[in-house]
Design a protein around this motif. Structure first.
Motif, PDB file in Angstrom:
ATOM      1  N   MET B   1      45.259  -3.488  36.827  1.00 25.63           N
ATOM      2  CA  MET B   1      45.095  -4.948  37.038  1.00 25.63           C
ATOM      3  C   MET B   1      44.928  -5.649  35.688  1.00 25.63           C
ATOM      4  N   ALA B   2      45.751  -6.651  35.446  1.00 25.85           N
ATOM      5  CA  ALA B   2      45.690  -7.361  34.169  1.00 25.85           C
ATOM      6  C   ALA B   2      44.418  -8.202  34.078  1.00 25.85           C
ATOM      7  N   VAL B   3      43.866  -8.244  32.874  1.00 27.68           N
ATOM      8  CA  VAL B   3      42.738  -9.136  32.598  1.00 27.68           C
ATOM      9  C   VAL B   3      43.224 -10.214  31.628  1.00 27.68           C
ATOM     10  N   ARG B   4      43.178 -11.440  32.092  1.00 28.06           N
ATOM     11  CA  ARG B   4      43.606 -12.546  31.226  1.00 28.06           C
ATOM     12  C   ARG B   4      42.427 -12.990  30.373  1.00 28.06           C
ATOM     13  N   ALA B  82      48.853  -8.991  28.951  1.00 26.54           N
ATOM     14  CA  ALA B  82      48.444  -9.987  29.944  1.00 26.54           C
ATOM     15  C   ALA B  82      48.547 -11.355  29.299  1.00 26.54           C
ATOM     16  N   LEU B  83      48.726 -12.383  30.109  1.00 29.74           N
ATOM     17  CA  LEU B  83      48.792 -13.731  29.548  1.00 29.74           C
ATOM     18  C   LEU B  83      47.416 -14.137  29.037  1.00 29.74           C
ATOM     19  N   PRO B  84      47.297 -14.533  27.783  1.00 30.61           N
ATOM     20  CA  PRO B  84      46.036 -15.122  27.326  1.00 30.61           C
ATOM     21  C   PRO B  84      45.965 -16.594  27.751  1.00 30.61           C
ATOM     22  N   TYR B  85      44.738 -17.141  27.753  1.00 28.25           N
ATOM     23  CA  TYR B  85      44.624 -18.579  28.031  1.00 28.25           C
ATOM     24  C   TYR B  85      44.023 -19.304  26.837  1.00 28.25           C
ATOM     25  N   TRP B  86      44.354 -20.593  26.731  1.00 26.55           N
ATOM     26  CA  TRP B  86      43.884 -21.450  25.631  1.00 26.55           C
ATOM     27  C   TRP B  86      42.915 -22.478  26.198  1.00 26.55           C
ATOM     28  N   MET B 262      48.991 -17.634  47.185  1.00 23.01           N
ATOM     29  CA  MET B 262      48.585 -17.787  45.783  1.00 23.01           C
ATOM     30  C   MET B 262      47.106 -18.150  45.624  1.00 23.01           C
ATOM     31  N   LEU B 263      46.397 -18.337  46.739  1.00 22.07           N
ATOM     32  CA  LEU B 263      45.021 -18.855  46.637  1.00 22.07           C
ATOM     33  C   LEU B 263      44.084 -17.897  45.914  1.00 22.07           C
ATOM     34  N   ASP B 264      44.262 -16.589  46.118  1.00 24.97           N
ATOM     35  CA  ASP B 264      43.323 -15.609  45.557  1.00 24.97           C
ATOM     36  C   ASP B 264      43.956 -14.902  44.361  1.00 24.97           C
ATOM     37  N   HIS B 265      43.604 -15.349  43.164  1.00 24.72           N
ATOM     38  CA  HIS B 265      44.235 -14.783  41.958  1.00 24.72           C
ATOM     39  C   HIS B 265      43.815 -13.325  41.738  1.00 24.72           C
ATOM     40  N   THR B 266      42.676 -12.897  42.316  1.00 22.15           N
ATOM     41  CA  THR B 266      42.188 -11.532  42.044  1.00 22.15           C
ATOM     42  C   THR B 266      43.096 -10.463  42.670  1.00 22.15           C
ATOM     43  N   ARG B 267      44.045 -10.883  43.518  1.00 24.07           N
ATOM     44  CA  ARG B 267      45.061  -9.937  43.999  1.00 24.07           C
ATOM     45  C   ARG B 267      45.992  -9.528  42.866  1.00 24.07           C
ATOM     46  N   PHE B 268      46.074 -10.357  41.826  1.00 20.00           N
ATOM     47  CA  PHE B 268      47.076 -10.157  40.780  1.00 20.00           C
ATOM     48  C   PHE B 268      46.475  -9.895  39.397  1.00 20.00           C
ATOM     49  N   TYR B 269      45.345 -10.537  39.102  1.00 21.21           N
ATOM     50  CA  TYR B 269      44.717 -10.433  37.774  1.00 21.21           C
ATOM     51  C   TYR B 269      43.316 -11.003  37.874  1.00 21.21           C
ATOM     52  N   THR B 270      42.515 -10.682  36.845  1.00 26.07           N
ATOM     53  CA  THR B 270      41.182 -11.289  36.748  1.00 26.07           C
ATOM     54  C   THR B 270      41.062 -11.958  35.384  1.00 26.07           C
TER      55      THR B 270
END
Lengths: 132, 273
Positions: B1-4, B82-86, B262-270
């Motif tokens: 599981m990706a961690v952003r 994983a995608l980083p956030y700004w 798409m409501l629950d992002h934890t299915r895809f990444y945290t």
């Protein structure tokens, strides 16, 4: 001769724009009536924007109202920069955005065209690709 | 599981891998498909007609899916990415490490907006603008142009406090969390950041600048933060609504994914926090 041709071409464009504006007014009236009948939304204020044709920072910018939704823009308005179409869009509150400034609103299409010229800094618009 | 993760906490290896994956996607031609898709939706989404990606309730789930697809493409090249956030409320100046030459590169030069340094400078040879709005083939920026400022943490808090997800007429004139975060009303979060970066980020072809993904990854995190604060607030509209994607209708261009999916992002990444 060159100057005279340019003048004539400009004159024709203005006449055409005025003629188009005349037709557009009735289309817009019908649209307003439909919107009022169905009670959905409201007729956008800025839709019947005035035509303009000027040279701004050495670039020719033109704009005029069109049939609603013509050219697939959904805006009821066309803007050209040196003859190339700039995609513009009407917001629900009567303000405008363009492809060049798609996250910032402008009160009029003319303001949007001038901002696009500033942004282009002498570069040319790429003609809009055909829909896929 | 990706961690952003917050981009400011990335190691130099994580930065290099992210950059390498993005450049690999660009080389393959797949990157520009994302730019074209975004541009097509931004031109097609109108307040008065059908709207999916922008100026509508599905702005948030549409971009969540769009980022997921992009992240999966990156992971095909480098699986650990994983995608980083700004968080632009914190890293709010052109001096931020985000804009250093080992990451996204700096501001554009004043004459023509051209980004001159970093992996996405046209001069470096790996980044040409192929999905263009104008004839310039180089990435452009004008960070903080016109003296603009990025949103503050207080601006974010004001938007997160709004309880209702969205409201009729479900467009750029709506009141509610979605339109406040998108920025057509109120303090203006998402739209203002596009304008602050300037250059390509201000245009319909904004994914030409890789910062697009880091900006939207943070907007996406703010949606998750809002859900945590308002667990009883549903996605709206919940029932079929003209021109708008309701909770259980599918979204173009995928046609097999709904806002509910798409409501629950934890299915895809945290997220890291």
């Amino acid at each position: 001769m060159r100057t005279r041709r340019r003048f004539l071409r400009g004159g024709t464009a203005v006449l055409a724009a005025v003629a188009v504006a005349g037709t557009t007014a009735s289309v817009l009236d019908e649209e307003s009536a439909r919107v009022n009948r169905t009670g959905q939304g409201r007729p956008p204020r800025g839709e019947a924007g005035e035509p303009f044709d000027e040279t701004y920072k050495g670039r020719r910018i033109q704009g005029w109202p069109t049939d609603h939704g013509h050219h697939g823009t959904g805006s009821g308005y066309r803007v050209l920069i040196d003859g190339t179409e700039l995609h513009v869009m009407l917001n629900g509150d009567g303000t405008w955005v363009s492809l060049i400034d798609h996250y910032e609103v402008f009160a009029t299409p003319r303001a949007l065209a001038r901002s696009a010229v500033d942004n282009l800094a002498g570069a040319d618009l790429v003609p809009r690709p055909a829909h896929r | 599981m990706a961690v952003r993760k917050n981009q400011s906490t990335l190691t130099s290896t994580e930065k290099r891998e992210f950059i390498d994956a993005v450049l690999g996607l660009k080389r393959s031609g797949r990157y520009d498909e994302f730019v074209r898709t975004h541009n097509a939706f931004i031109m097609g989404d109108t307040d008065q007609g059908e709207r999916v990606g922008h100026r509508s309730p599905s702005f948030l789930p549409w971009h969540r899916k769009f980022l997921l697809e992009f992240e999966q493409e990156l992971q095909r090249i480098i699986p650990s990415v994983a995608l980083p956030y700004w968080d632009w409320s914190t890293d709010r100046t052109p001096a931020s490490s985000l804009w250093a030459t080992d990451f996204l590169g700096g501001d554009g030069r004043s004459r023509d907006g051209q980004v001159m340094a970093g992996p996405f400078a046209n001069l470096a040879g790996n980044w040409s603008i192929d999905t263009q709005v104008d004839t310039r083939p180089f990435l452009r920026r004008a960070l903080g142009g016109g003296g603009r400022a990025l949103p503050t943490r207080a601006d974010i808090e004001a938007v997160l406090a709004v309880e209702t997800y969205d409201a009729p007429p479900w467009n750029s004139t709506s009141r509610g969390f979605r339109n406040l975060i998108e920025g057509w009303r109120g303090v203006n979060l998402h739209n203002r950041v596009h304008v602050w970066v300037g250059g390509h980020m201000a245009t319909g072809a904004s994914p030409n600048d890789p910062v697009f993904w880091l900006h939207h990854a943070f907007i996406d995190k703010l949606w998750a933060d809002w859900q945590t604060r308002h667990p009883a607030s549903p996605y709206l509209p919940e029932t079929p609504t003209e021109n708008v994607v309701d909770l259980d209708s599918t979204m173009r261009p995928w046609n097999d994914v709904t806002p509910r999916d798409m409501l629950d992002h934890t299915r895809f990444y945290t997220f890291d926090t």
